[in-house]
Scaffold this active site. Sequence first.
Site, PDB file in Angstrom:
ATOM      1  N   ASN A 153      -6.085  -2.959   1.954  1.00  0.00           N
ATOM      2  CA  ASN A 153      -5.997  -4.407   2.079  1.00  0.00           C
ATOM      3  C   ASN A 153      -7.403  -4.983   2.136  1.00  0.00           C
ATOM      4  OD1 ASN A 153      -3.204  -4.512   2.171  1.00  0.00           O
ATOM      5  ND2 ASN A 153      -3.105  -4.491   4.393  1.00  0.00           N
ATOM      6  N   ARG A 181       0.829  -1.212   0.000  1.00  0.00           N
ATOM      7  CA  ARG A 181       0.000   0.000   0.000  1.00  0.00           C
ATOM      8  C   ARG A 181       0.861   1.259   0.000  1.00  0.00           C
ATOM      9  NH1 ARG A 181      -3.596  -0.628   5.039  1.00  0.00           N
ATOM     10  NH2 ARG A 181      -1.610  -1.420   5.736  1.00  0.00           N
TER      11      ARG A 181
END
Length: 93
Positions: free
Chosen positions: A36, A18
């Site tokens: 996620n 990320r």
Amino acid sequence: MKHFTITVYGKVQGVSFRAATKAIADQLSIKGIVKNQPDGSVYIEAEGDQFSVNYLLDWCKEGPDNAVVEKVDVSEGEIKNYLNFEIVKKRRI
């Protein structure tokens, strides 16, 4: 301006996927989100010009150093006019 929804599968959580996605998106002036998923995948919504979004899509196939990308699903969608690119974290109850 293009909008793509991207889901990246494999060893993509716990490897700074990320944060690396946000860094690349910021460099390319891409707007959207990354988060996620409970199934272990990473979900991305990305909006930008064709060149920038294509570059991000190519990058997603490799990911950061410790990632092992097995599959990338991509679909084009309607522009949502994100103002920036942000990491969406889990909400705590």
